[in-house]
Design an enzyme around this catalytic site. Sequence first.
Site, PDB file in Angstrom:
ATOM      1  N   GLU A 170       0.829  -1.208   0.000  1.00  0.00           N
ATOM      2  CA  GLU A 170       0.000   0.000   0.000  1.00  0.00           C
ATOM      3  C   GLU A 170       0.865   1.261   0.000  1.00  0.00           C
ATOM      4  O   GLU A 170       0.492   2.278  -0.597  1.00  0.00           O
ATOM      5  CB  GLU A 170      -0.924   0.001   1.217  1.00  0.00           C
ATOM      6  CG  GLU A 170      -2.007  -1.071   1.168  1.00  0.00           C
ATOM      7  CD  GLU A 170      -2.898  -0.940  -0.057  1.00  0.00           C
ATOM      8  OE1 GLU A 170      -3.176   0.208  -0.478  1.00  0.00           O
ATOM      9  OE2 GLU A 170      -3.304  -1.974  -0.611  1.00  0.00           O
ATOM     10  N   SER A 256      19.385  -7.611  -9.156  1.00  0.00           N
ATOM     11  CA  SER A 256      18.223  -7.596 -10.041  1.00  0.00           C
ATOM     12  C   SER A 256      18.329  -8.583 -11.209  1.00  0.00           C
ATOM     13  O   SER A 256      17.342  -9.230 -11.555  1.00  0.00           O
ATOM     14  CB  SER A 256      17.988  -6.190 -10.587  1.00  0.00           C
ATOM     15  OG  SER A 256      17.561  -5.325  -9.568  1.00  0.00           O
ATOM     16  N   HIS A 385       3.158 -10.183  -9.610  1.00  0.00           N
ATOM     17  CA  HIS A 385       4.602 -10.405  -9.635  1.00  0.00           C
ATOM     18  C   HIS A 385       5.316  -9.288  -8.887  1.00  0.00           C
ATOM     19  O   HIS A 385       6.233  -9.524  -8.092  1.00  0.00           O
ATOM     20  CB  HIS A 385       5.105 -10.473 -11.074  1.00  0.00           C
ATOM     21  CG  HIS A 385       6.599 -10.500 -11.177  1.00  0.00           C
ATOM     22  ND1 HIS A 385       7.350 -11.606 -10.860  1.00  0.00           N
ATOM     23  CD2 HIS A 385       7.485  -9.535 -11.546  1.00  0.00           C
ATOM     24  CE1 HIS A 385       8.634 -11.335 -11.029  1.00  0.00           C
ATOM     25  NE2 HIS A 385       8.751 -10.083 -11.450  1.00  0.00           N
ATOM     26  N   SER A 386       4.921  -8.068  -9.135  1.00  0.00           N
ATOM     27  CA  SER A 386       5.459  -6.907  -8.438  1.00  0.00           C
ATOM     28  C   SER A 386       4.432  -5.787  -8.567  1.00  0.00           C
ATOM     29  O   SER A 386       3.363  -5.957  -9.162  1.00  0.00           O
ATOM     30  CB  SER A 386       6.800  -6.475  -9.053  1.00  0.00           C
ATOM     31  OG  SER A 386       6.594  -5.893 -10.333  1.00  0.00           O
TER      32      SER A 386
END
EC number: 1.2.4.4
Length: 494
Positions: A170, A256, A385-386
């Site tokens: 959030e 990453s 996923h993200s």
Amino acid sequence: MAVGENPSQSLSPVMDSPSLRELQQPLLAGVGCGPPVQKPGEPQLGPPFGETAFAESLRGWQLLPPPLPTVSAGLGEPGPPDLEHPQRQEQQHFPSLDDKPQFPGASAEFVDKLEFIQPNVISGIPVYRVMDRQGQIVNPSEDPHLPQETVLKFYKSMTLLNTMDRILYESQRQGRISFYMTNYGEEGTHVGSAAALDSTDLVFGQYREAGVLMYRDYPLELFMAQCYGNASDLGKGRQMPVHYGCKERHFVTISSPLATQIPQAVGAAYAAKRANANRVVICYFGEGAASEGDAHAGFNFAATLECPVIFFCRNNGYAISTPTSEQYRGDGIAARGPGYGIMSIRVDGNDVFAVYNATKEARRRAVAENQPFLIEAMTYRIGHHSTSDDSSAYRSVDEVNYWDKQDHPISRLRHYLQGRGWWDDEQEKAWRKQSRKKVMEAFEQAERKPKPNPNLLFSDVYQEMPAQLRKQQESLARHLQAYGEHYPLDHFEK
């Protein structure tokens, strides 16, 4: 187990039930062992489980052993005695050149019929489990018999991670942080595996293993500091959110690029082996990362160099938006292990005890035998996923709801705790309130902290700063001196 002992003779202390090898005799012959039986009205198992059966014995290590080597000096002549591995000498003597192939690259027999190997000649590799979906122990001999305090730590770590996920998700949606990845539905894979490791075992994560750090008591304040990139961030604000790292807890900083951690973990395991460190390296990755070339390199190096590494694959059904049906055609990731010469098993990733048992046994044998292990934990990614992804574009709400409501690792463990009388509704209500309070306190503290000093952009790369980098640092200083009023410099440490 001593080094050199036959792995097929090594059994876990709780192995009174029939082994998976015994259960799989019909399967290996190409018949039997179909998919799990569905109860009337029960939803069909969707990805990533597919056409597999459950198994309740950890003897699954016998299911997928690497093939035994056949050794020859060439031209049918037996080689010199192998003093280091005397058990191999019997394999070097053949009656004649016509009886067995002499090629050094494989263990095989001659055949006189043209026939290609079919990719699906057997049913799916079974899924090892300890608890059913209602939290009931299926096979008492596989119950790890963990004390109440330990199981409660499992549960509190999983639920605290879930609470942190909701608040930080959030937070990103409100523009407070730039990016986030939730762990919804995969908490059991993190906590079950982390609990089975030694605290000094080295962890290489991908980007969805925050629960491993949480089980190792990584402070909430540091989780928040990393996601906010503030002055308390161990990475000094240089990494994207969720790219955690902690030297004190032996957790290598996340990168990453996909799958780069796999060969790196193998190198670390090889170093531990050479140092005789009595230590294992665990490497986490998703089934999508297993399609990268680095996975092949890592598996092959680990097997040939005999490294004490555990490859832990979280098969959660989707590589971002790509379902497993489009990611690979074989039987998942565990089926690849034998081809590399790696002992492999498939477990129910929503069963924290199954994950714990498998990881604990893999760790014991990896250290004792100096060999790699592959664990494929079947689970489901309930969240997007993200925060850059909208999973409603490629999967149905009903599919997600099934895994969220019917087969969630947290609810399964709660059923187990309540069945033992170790947890009740009042404790649940109090813990939910307490955990949210803890997360919100860390959240508010992270928001109040300033960003790191801009000069830290140039440090920690070289022991002595090169002239070119010093020139860039001086250029930034001049720029900020001239145009500093256009930047929120009061938000940064002086």
